[in-house]
Design a protein around this motif. Structure first.
Motif, PDB file in Angstrom:
ATOM      1  N   THR A 204     -13.522 -19.417 -40.947  1.00 57.14           N
ATOM      2  CA  THR A 204     -13.730 -18.963 -39.347  1.00 57.14           C
ATOM      3  C   THR A 204     -13.090 -20.048 -38.547  1.00 57.14           C
ATOM      4  N   CYS A 206     -12.430 -20.926 -33.842  1.00 54.35           N
ATOM      5  CA  CYS A 206     -12.602 -20.541 -32.673  1.00 54.35           C
ATOM      6  C   CYS A 206     -11.283 -21.249 -31.973  1.00 54.35           C
ATOM      7  N   PRO A 243     -15.995 -23.985 -36.709  1.00 59.60           N
ATOM      8  CA  PRO A 243     -16.287 -24.453 -35.385  1.00 59.60           C
ATOM      9  C   PRO A 243     -17.905 -24.721 -35.552  1.00 59.60           C
ATOM     10  N   ASP A 244     -18.712 -23.899 -36.385  1.00 53.83           N
ATOM     11  CA  ASP A 244     -19.974 -23.837 -36.333  1.00 53.83           C
ATOM     12  C   ASP A 244     -20.586 -24.687 -37.492  1.00 53.83           C
ATOM     13  N   THR A 266     -16.624 -17.494 -32.320  1.00 56.27           N
ATOM     14  CA  THR A 266     -16.127 -17.741 -33.729  1.00 56.27           C
ATOM     15  C   THR A 266     -15.488 -16.610 -34.249  1.00 56.27           C
ATOM     16  N   SER A 279     -10.637 -14.576 -29.247  1.00 53.88           N
ATOM     17  CA  SER A 279     -11.390 -15.854 -28.843  1.00 53.88           C
ATOM     18  C   SER A 279     -10.497 -16.388 -27.702  1.00 53.88           C
TER      19      SER A 279
END
Length: 419
Positions: A204, A206, A243-244, A266, A279
């Motif tokens: 993932t 972003c 990013p998470d 994301t 994004s």
């Protein structure tokens, strides 16, 4: 001889000038034998230079040893012998070591090993060649001073190659960013360029866009190496893997201190490479609202946390027209009171008109909420509870509050009576 730097101006730092020239004539026949012994010793004692499957590399090693010894003997014969070819050769050696991903440590070991063998060979032949102890001392000094020059040339070549490789890698990463940020990126093209850029494709990512606040001197974002970043774009941005993940939000807030920054949703870059461009679009939209003061900009603005404002503000003209009609009753109260009532009404719609829950969100007393609700009922009448219009009213309030003066939408007055 300008390439010799500080050695040029000081004959005392060119000890080979103190060696009688006939020594060169007497020693020259031994150069091939000494070079052979030096190459053999280097192979035995420096494992990095053992490459049985690469005869070309063995040829380069032998050539380097012979060139160094041969040029040193030439300097004894004529101290004004040109250096250009030799310095260029050893600059290329350093350049090649860097391109192969090696430091110069093994090369330095090999160089000094060859020097010791040369000095030993001269010592062994000194009696037969009539070389005095004093001359041997000058020769030893000369050898190590000569090595200093060769080492400097190799270091310069190594530094040039390292800088060029870093520049090439940065260019590849910049091209990878451009590819990922297009709507038409093909998965195979992304994989190929990511491999060249030495960037592991994350599950993932972003896109974060940022704008300098200008409050202090320029300070580039201190982002970690796995983040693709380009601050030279018209709209500086970064592609942030995972990013998470734990601590990532805090990392971005710290790295982007001094910048107004917004993060897009994301996405999975390989499920659909065009998602990265999407994004970017939402990050740009969030940044635009933050720079206008319509979203808080004291920390990273995460687009997905401001979805209503972003969605509604994409049609500002329509929102303004609807707000003028749906929120017309609020124009009859003072501006300071207008914002408080609008925020209270929005939270009432979200909480099903539960005064206790609304009070918790607004951090006021439940009686304050009930007092405001009575005011709203007087202003809006039964329209306040129209289920078919509730979504429209809620979206309109979100947009209207986002357009309020900075700080007004987050402030709540203590002036409301508690009854």
């Amino acid at each position: 001889m300008s390439s010799l730097g500080s050695l040029e101006a000081d004959d005392g730092r060119q000890p080979w000038r103190n060696v009688p020239r006939e020594v060169a004539l007497n020693f020259r026949p031994f150069v091939p034998l000494v070079a052979e012994e030096a190459v053999a010793a280097i192979r035995r004692q420096v494992p990095e230079y053992v490459r049985p499957a690469d005869p070309k590399y063995d040829e380069v090693l032998r050539g380097a040893v012979e060139k160094a010894i041969g040029h040193f003997v030439d300097l004894i014969a004529d101290p004004d012998t040109p250096w250009d070819d030799t310095l260029e050769f050893f600059r290329d050696v350093g350049y090649g070591e860097a391109r192969e991903g090696r430091t110069l440590d093994p090369w330095e070991v090999a160089l000094r090993l060859g020097a010791r063998l040369a000095i030993r060979a001269l010592g062994e032949q000194s009696g037969r060649l009539g070389i005095s102890r004093q001359t041997l001392g000058h020769l030893a000094e000369g050898v190590f001073a000569y090595l200093e020059v060769l080492s400097a040339a190799a270091v310069r070549g190594h530094a040039e190659a390292t800088a060029r490789a870093a520049g090439e890698l940065q260019n590849r990463r910049r091209r990878l960013m451009e590819l990922l940020l297009t709507d038409t990126a093909a998965p195979q093209a992304v994989e190929d360029l990511a491999r060249l850029a030495r960037w592991p494709i994350p599950r993932t990512l972003c896109v974060v866009v940022f704008h300098e606040r200008g409050e202090i001197g320029f300070r580039p974002p201190a982002l970690p190496p796995e983040v693709l970043v380009d601050i030279d774009r018209g709209d500086p941005c970064a592609i942030v893997p995972d990013p998470d993940g734990p601590g990532r939000r805090a990392m971005l807030n710290g790295a982007l201190h001094g910048w107004v920054a917004a993060a897009g949703p994301t996405v999975d870059p390989m499920a659909d490479p065009a998602q990265t461009a999407r994004s970017l679009r939402w990050a740009r939209a969030a940044l635009a609202l933050a720079r206008r003061g319509l979203l808080p900009d004291d920390r990273l603005v995460v687009a997905t946390e401001h979805m209503p404002a972003l969605a509604v503000m994409r049609s500002e003209e329509l929102v303004a027209l609807v707000a003028a009609r749906r929120l017309e009753p609020l124009t009859g109260v003072r501006p300071s009171q207008r914002v408080r009532l609008a925020r209270t009404l929005l939270e009432c719609l979200r909480c099903g008109f539960n005064a206790t829950e609304v009070a918790g969100r607004l951090q006021v007393h439940p009686q304050t909420v009930r007092y405001r609700l009575h005011q709203l009922q007087d202003l809006f009448g039964e329209e306040l509870y129209d289920l078919e219009r509730r979504l429209e009213l809620e979206m309109t309030l979100v947009a209207w509050l986002a357009r309020a003066l900075p700080g007004a939408a987050s402030a709540d007055s203590e002036a409301d009576p508690v009854t």
